[in-house]
Design a protein around this motif. Structure first.
Motif, PDB file in Angstrom:
ATOM      1  N   GLY A  35       3.604   8.073  43.720  1.00  0.00           N
ATOM      2  CA  GLY A  35       4.368   7.865  42.482  1.00  0.00           C
ATOM      3  C   GLY A  35       3.553   8.100  41.232  1.00  0.00           C
ATOM      4  N   LEU A  36       2.229   7.851  41.316  1.00  0.00           N
ATOM      5  CA  LEU A  36       1.393   8.057  40.139  1.00  0.00           C
ATOM      6  C   LEU A  36       0.789   9.455  40.230  1.00  0.00           C
ATOM      7  N   SER A 396       5.248   2.732  44.194  1.00  0.00           N
ATOM      8  CA  SER A 396       6.450   3.564  44.044  1.00  0.00           C
ATOM      9  C   SER A 396       7.275   3.065  42.862  1.00  0.00           C
ATOM     10  N   PHE A 397       7.405   1.749  42.759  1.00  0.00           N
ATOM     11  CA  PHE A 397       8.170   1.164  41.643  1.00  0.00           C
ATOM     12  C   PHE A 397       7.496   1.488  40.308  1.00  0.00           C
ATOM     13  N   ILE A 398       6.166   1.327  40.278  1.00  0.00           N
ATOM     14  CA  ILE A 398       5.438   1.595  39.020  1.00  0.00           C
ATOM     15  C   ILE A 398       5.580   3.074  38.653  1.00  0.00           C
ATOM     16  N   LEU A 410      14.292   3.296  39.095  1.00  0.00           N
ATOM     17  CA  LEU A 410      13.921   2.442  40.231  1.00  0.00           C
ATOM     18  C   LEU A 410      15.060   2.374  41.240  1.00  0.00           C
ATOM     19  N   VAL A 411      16.284   2.268  40.708  1.00  0.00           N
ATOM     20  CA  VAL A 411      17.461   2.214  41.598  1.00  0.00           C
ATOM     21  C   VAL A 411      17.598   3.557  42.330  1.00  0.00           C
TER      22      VAL A 411
ATOM     23  N   ALA B  82      14.996  -3.441  42.782  1.00  0.00           N
ATOM     24  CA  ALA B  82      15.088  -2.291  41.864  1.00  0.00           C
ATOM     25  C   ALA B  82      16.169  -2.523  40.809  1.00  0.00           C
ATOM     26  N   ILE B  83      17.284  -3.110  41.242  1.00  0.00           N
ATOM     27  CA  ILE B  83      18.367  -3.382  40.278  1.00  0.00           C
ATOM     28  C   ILE B  83      17.943  -4.502  39.327  1.00  0.00           C
ATOM     29  N   ALA B  84      17.263  -5.514  39.878  1.00  0.00           N
ATOM     30  CA  ALA B  84      16.905  -6.689  39.072  1.00  0.00           C
ATOM     31  C   ALA B  84      15.858  -6.393  38.004  1.00  0.00           C
TER      32      ALA B  84
END
Lengths: 506, 145
Positions: A35-36, A396-398, A410-411, B82-84
């Motif tokens: 992700g980065l 991955s989120f970051i 993110l979703v 992810a939604i939150a």
């Protein structure tokens, strides 16, 4: 000559060398984290350069850029999770080699091909930048459309098992790239009234979901299987005889990357797929591509690293940044008093030559630093699998959150991860999804612009110019070749089936 | 026949076809210029998905009973987190997500679980948000959390 010697002196100043070591090493690590990639790396290091001299600051940033493009291959090979989208094509052969217990060889080829591609593109940059810039200007919308059509052919090649499933995944990726504003009219498409969707979907969340999150889910399904453990990262650089045997593949990948990098708006991910597509047709070991063949790694890694050098051609010579990364580099250059454009070679020749020398040193540093960097990943992957997988989820989120600060990404990453897991379980290849997403936008916008130029007459595309005629002829040849080899393969397998049956009855 | 239809591969093919059909319907109702390429792509998508569904149906066998896996729990946790993030910021959804991931990967001793959660979720958030100043989604308008 005096200018070149002075430029070499600038590039070999201890501050610049230190910046190269720090930047390249940090770039490799950042690139290796799912992700980065280059953008995050440059964002982190850009503020540090404000107090530095021009060459030192550019050395740091070029180090981060080149290092991150190479670093993406490490996790692509080790855990089937490309650290950056540029390394997505490296997973096709890198991960099968890891599964065969040839991880040291795979990492060695990735490292060497990255170094080779980077250095060759620097040499091309030094000697052919003005000529290549002039030739790249001849590539209008129709020529780019033909080139991207050629690259799309690699969807068929990476869809071993079921071409139909590969094609549907390619269409899904292509569709995802079309969400948001239409590139020509600006009309909203598939936004369903959502403001967040009107800016479209970006590549990083889709790649992160398709490869990183789906890999976490796959590894979760087999968490009790001792054979599913992450292998120990080792590096064995190819011997002279080995790389001489694959010299043509190395040169071809590097030349493709150097050329694609010189075209504004394409980038390293597209170059890697185009190079892989050409390897599928031209490599003498093409039958083994996708099953753990070093030629696949060479095609991907030599081309994506060759882009790092040649992407400076439109940036420096024309003042046109090729992608987001070179746009950031161009911003940094302007901050430090370098004004890219046609007058740059005349006004600041010494600085430009210093940048060329820095690029070569960065690639050498990358080769030297590959061993300690892979060593670091070896220690990280020795941790309990739970820590590694949780870290992949958070990285991955970051990565998805930092692309443009839109929480919707993110979703998108989470949903893509779930979809990708379902697709993998049903034997759909994921690579076409990323190929569709990477090449789709350029294919659409070049087609639409071409249709506007030709007033809606698509047939005129084929006779537009010598370049387009050559590219379309190559495309026709590729299609005929693919269909013919498919039929031949089917005939051979149906001929072998009764023989195998009779052998079994004996 | 119904048992063969319930095969996950057939269901996936069918789901892809249905999603493609709904999107294609939307595309054919939209403006011609902007929807030119989507119409082509979605029509191909539907065609390929339909062929895959029939091929999978012809090869499908009735499913044997399967044991329940906690994988949907992990998937749901990732999606919910992810939604939150949009409303709770990055840190708060990340902590339970990491803890659950570690627990599901059979890391269940309290100390490693707590340390792992704090280092991976809290530590990485602090590193990126406060040290490297790469701003992640926040709960408070001040950006502190």
């Amino acid at each position: 000559m005096d200018i070149i010697l002075a430029a070499v002196g600038d590039a070999f100043a201890w501050q610049a060398l230190l910046a190269i070591v720090v930047g390249t090493w940090a770039g490799i690590i950042i690139g290796g984290l799912p992700g980065l990639g280059s953008v995050v790396g440059l964002t982190v290091f850009l503020p540090f350069t404000f107090g530095m001299s021009t060459i030192t600051s550019m050395a740091l940033l070029i180090g981060v850029y080149c290092g991150s493009v190479y670093g993406g291959s490490i996790t692509a090979i080790l855990i089937n999770t490309p650290g950056t989208p540029q390394s997505a094509a490296t997973t096709f052969d890198g991960y099968p080699m890891t599964q065969e217990g040839r991880v040291d060889e795979a990492l060695g080829w990735a490292t060497f091909a990255s170094f080779f591609g980077g250095v060759l593109s620097c040499v091309i940059l030094i000697f052919c930048a003005p000529q290549l810039a002039k030739f790249a200007v001849n590539f209008g919308s129709i020529e780019v459309f033909a080139l991207i059509c050629l690259a799309m052919m690699c969807i068929v090649g990476v869809s071993k098992g079921s071409v139909m499933k590969g094609l549907v995944c390619g269409m899904i990726g292509f569709f995802l790239s079309m969400v948001g504003s239409d590139p020509i009219t600006g009309a909203d498409r598939f936004t369903f009234g959502s403001y967040a969707l009107s800016s479209g979907l970006t590549l990083i969340p889709v790649v992160v979901g398709a490869f990183a999150l789906s890999e976490v889910f796959v590894r979760f399904s087999s968490r009790d299987d001792p054979g599913a453990k992450i292998p120990e990262a080792k590096l064995r650089l190819p011997r002279l005889g080995e790389w001489f045997k694959r010299l043509i593949e190395l040169v071809r990948g590097s030349l493709i990357g150097s050329f694609i990098g010189a075209l504004p708006g394409t980038g390293a991910a597209a170059a890697a797929f185009i190079s892989y597509a050409s390897a599928q047709k031209l490599s003498p070991r093409r039958d083994r591509l996708g099953q753990g063949e070093p030629d696949g790694i060479i095609a991907s890694e030599s081309s994506n690293n060759a882009v790092t050098g040649s992407s400076f051609i439109p940036t420096l010579a024309l003042g046109i940044p090729g992608d987001v990364v070179t746009a950031m580099m161009m911003g940094a250059m302007v901050i430090h008093g370098i004004t890219p454009g046609v007058r740059l070679m005349v006004d600041q020749a010494q600085t430009v030559y210093s940048l060329f020398v820095v690029l070569i040193i960065v690639n050498v540093a990358m080769l030297i630093l590959s061993k300690p960097s892979i060593g670091l990943f070896r220690y990280l992957f020795r941790l309990h699998q739970g820590y590694v997988m949780a870290a992949i989820v958070i990285f991955s989120f970051i990565g998805a959150a930092t692309v443009r600060g839109n929480p919707l990404d993110l979703v998108v990453a989470a949903l893509t991860g779930i979809l990708a897991y379902a697709l993998r379980r049903a034997d759909y290849p994921l690579a076409p999804l990323v190929i569709g997403m990477v090449l789709g936008p350029e294919l659409e916008s070049s087609l639409r612009r071409g249709l506007l130029i030709k007033r809606g007459d698509f047939l005129e595309f084929f006779t537009h110019s010598g370049i387009s005629m050559t590219l379309f002829s190559l495309l026709a040849l590729f299609i005929i070749w693919t269909v013919w080899s498919g039929i031949a393969q089917r005939r051979q397998s149906s001929a072998n089936a009764p023989r195998a049956e009779s052998d079994a009855t004996k | 026949m119904i048992a063969r239809l319930a095969n996950p591969r057939v269901l996936l093919g069918l789901a892809l076809f249905l999603v493609g059909a709904v999107l294609a319907f939307h595309a054919w109702r939209g403006p011609t210029d902007a929807m030119l390429m989507p119409r082509v792509v979605l029509t191909l998508w539907c065609g390929f998905a339909l062929v895959i569904t029939f091929v999978e149906l012809s090869h499908a066998t009735a499913m044997s009973s399967r044991s329940l896996s906690p994988l949907p729990v992990l998937m749901a946790a990732v999606l919910i987190a992810a939604i939150a993030v949009a409303s709770l910021g990055f840190l708060l959804p990340s902590l339970p997500l990491v803890a659950l991931t570690l627990w599901l990967f059979r890391l269940r001793r309290p100390l490693p679980l707590a340390v792992g959660t704090l280092v991976i979720a809290g530590g990485l958030w602090f590193l990126f948000h406060h040290v490297l100043l790469i701003r992640l989604p926040t709960l408070l308008t001040s950006g502190a959390l």
